[in-house]
Design an enzyme around this catalytic site. Structure first.
Site, PDB file in Angstrom:
ATOM      1  N   HIS A 185       0.876  -0.646   0.312  1.00  0.00           N
ATOM      2  CA  HIS A 185       0.118  -0.046  -0.168  1.00  0.00           C
ATOM      3  C   HIS A 185       0.639   1.319   0.220  1.00  0.00           C
ATOM      4  O   HIS A 185       1.730   1.251   0.574  1.00  0.00           O
ATOM      5  CB  HIS A 185      -1.010   0.253   1.236  1.00  0.00           C
ATOM      6  CG  HIS A 185      -1.774   1.028   1.059  1.00  0.00           C
ATOM      7  ND1 HIS A 185      -1.215   2.230   1.325  1.00  0.00           N
ATOM      8  CD2 HIS A 185      -3.201   0.868   0.903  1.00  0.00           C
ATOM      9  CE1 HIS A 185      -2.708   3.014   1.047  1.00  0.00           C
ATOM     10  NE2 HIS A 185      -3.905   2.094   0.845  1.00  0.00           N
ATOM     11  N   GLU A 198       0.887   4.286   1.643  1.00  0.00           N
ATOM     12  CA  GLU A 198       1.033   4.604   3.472  1.00  0.00           C
ATOM     13  C   GLU A 198       2.329   3.644   3.673  1.00  0.00           C
ATOM     14  O   GLU A 198       3.355   4.412   3.907  1.00  0.00           O
ATOM     15  CB  GLU A 198      -0.709   4.706   3.745  1.00  0.00           C
ATOM     16  CG  GLU A 198      -0.735   5.997   3.162  1.00  0.00           C
ATOM     17  CD  GLU A 198      -2.604   5.051   3.791  1.00  0.00           C
ATOM     18  OE1 GLU A 198      -3.428   3.942   4.547  1.00  0.00           O
ATOM     19  OE2 GLU A 198      -3.325   5.572   2.985  1.00  0.00           O
ATOM     20  N   GLY A 209      -7.612   9.270   0.404  1.00  0.00           N
ATOM     21  CA  GLY A 209      -7.852  10.130   0.976  1.00  0.00           C
ATOM     22  C   GLY A 209      -8.615  11.654   0.899  1.00  0.00           C
ATOM     23  O   GLY A 209      -7.971  12.698   1.947  1.00  0.00           O
ATOM     24  N   GLU A 248      -4.049   2.587  -7.357  1.00  0.00           N
ATOM     25  CA  GLU A 248      -4.355   3.528  -6.241  1.00  0.00           C
ATOM     26  C   GLU A 248      -3.543   4.963  -7.147  1.00  0.00           C
ATOM     27  O   GLU A 248      -2.402   4.559  -5.706  1.00  0.00           O
ATOM     28  CB  GLU A 248      -4.587   2.796  -5.141  1.00  0.00           C
ATOM     29  CG  GLU A 248      -5.209   1.376  -4.724  1.00  0.00           C
ATOM     30  CD  GLU A 248      -5.319   1.567  -3.112  1.00  0.00           C
ATOM     31  OE1 GLU A 248      -6.642   1.729  -2.741  1.00  0.00           O
ATOM     32  OE2 GLU A 248      -4.585   1.938  -2.631  1.00  0.00           O
TER      33      GLU A 248
HETATM   34  P1  13P Z   1      -9.460   5.922   0.593  1.00  0.00           P
HETATM   35  O1  13P Z   1     -10.583   5.517   0.182  1.00  0.00           O
HETATM   36  O2  13P Z   1      -9.951   6.723   1.363  1.00  0.00           O
HETATM   37  O3  13P Z   1      -8.948   7.144  -0.354  1.00  0.00           O
HETATM   38  O4  13P Z   1      -8.481   5.463   0.442  1.00  0.00           O
HETATM   39  C1  13P Z   1      -8.056   3.984  -0.449  1.00  0.00           C
HETATM   40  C2  13P Z   1      -6.755   3.264  -0.220  1.00  0.00           C
HETATM   41  O5  13P Z   1      -5.910   3.445   0.787  1.00  0.00           O
HETATM   42  C3  13P Z   1      -7.560   2.334  -0.023  1.00  0.00           C
HETATM   43  O6  13P Z   1      -6.608   0.940   0.369  1.00  0.00           O
END
Ligand code: 13P
Length: 255
Positions: free
Chosen positions: A95, A97, A172, A166
């Protein structure tokens, strides 16, 4: 194949009671829709057992958001893919993050994917470009590189890998990617997976998906579902999303 809605709860909700309540509220909706939509909930490690307990005997999947590549060892704070295998069916690897805040490298992501597969889990591999890369026209190059680093050579195991596209700038932020542009990148990902021997490649979209826009992606023939962050924490909104995606039909004619 049914579209997949995978709920990445990230480091939420803050209490066990809230986690159980969220699972309890989503479960009946997911159960009713299960012939047409596959749902998986991916809570923090410590809520896995309780959430799986709520969903037990259901066809609703449970997953973790990360794993370590070794089976066990002196890795303080880590949880191995092998440890997860008794508790869930899915694991997210790479991911943005994790890559961004925790410095995960392509090589580490590749090892995590391998470990997840070896442990018998289904892997959701995340790829996606940062804003400056998108602006510089490097989306294809970044995604191609991340995919190759994590998946090349997996061959027979690719059937248990789902790739989530993504775009980092869409996560977010409320700035979900234009479906047509996202679709073009997802088509490229699909093509690479086919090139490596995947028979039924599944590519998800993630990034500010909500009940109002999920069908814009799932309606694309290249899109096999969504990886949902913030909206998956709101029981009503996620339930509406499941229902709307179910109405699209998981009738097998998607690519
Ligand atoms: P959001 O839907 O909050 O934008 O996050 C997406 C995400 O990182 C899912 O793994």
């Amino acid at each position: 194949m049914r579209p997949l809605l995978a709920a990445n709860w990230k480091m939420n909700p803050p209490t066990l009671d809230q986690a159980v309540e969220l699972a309890l509220r989503v479960a009946p909706v997911a159960r009713r829709a299960r012939a047409r939509v596959e749902v998986a909930l991916l809570p923090p490690f410590v809520w896995l057992e309780s959430v799986a307990g709520v969903l037990r005997d259901d066809e609703i999947g449970v997953g973790a958001q990360d794993c370590h590549w070794e089976r066990s060892g002196a890795y303080t704070g880590e949880v191995s893919a092998a440890m997860l295998s008794g508790w869930c069916q899915w694991v997210i690897c790479g991911h943005s993050e994790r890559r961004g805040y925790f410095g995960e490298t392509d090589e580490q992501v590749a090892r995590k994917v391998r470990a997840g597969l070896d442990a018998g889990l289904n892997v959701i591999l995340c790829v996606g470009e940062r804003e400056e890369e998108m602006v510089a026209g490097r989306t294809e190059a970044v995604v191609t590189h991340q995919l190759g680093a994590a998946l090349e050579g997996l061959a027979a195991d690719l059937g248990r890998v789902v790739v989530a596209y993504e775009p980092v700038w869409a996560i977010g932020t409320g700035r979900n990617a234009d479906p047509e542009r996202a679709g073009a990148t997802m088509a490229l990902i699909r093509q690479m997976l086919v090139g490596w021997g995947a028979e039924e490649p599944r590519v998800l979209y993630g990034g500010s998906v909500n009940a109002g826009n999920a069908t814009d992606y799932v309606g694309l023939s290249v899109c096999a579902g969504c990886l949902v962050g913030g909206a998956s924490l709101k029981a009503e909104e996620f339930s509406t999303m499941i229902e709307r995606v179910a109405e699209l039909g998981g009738d097998g004619d998607r690519a």
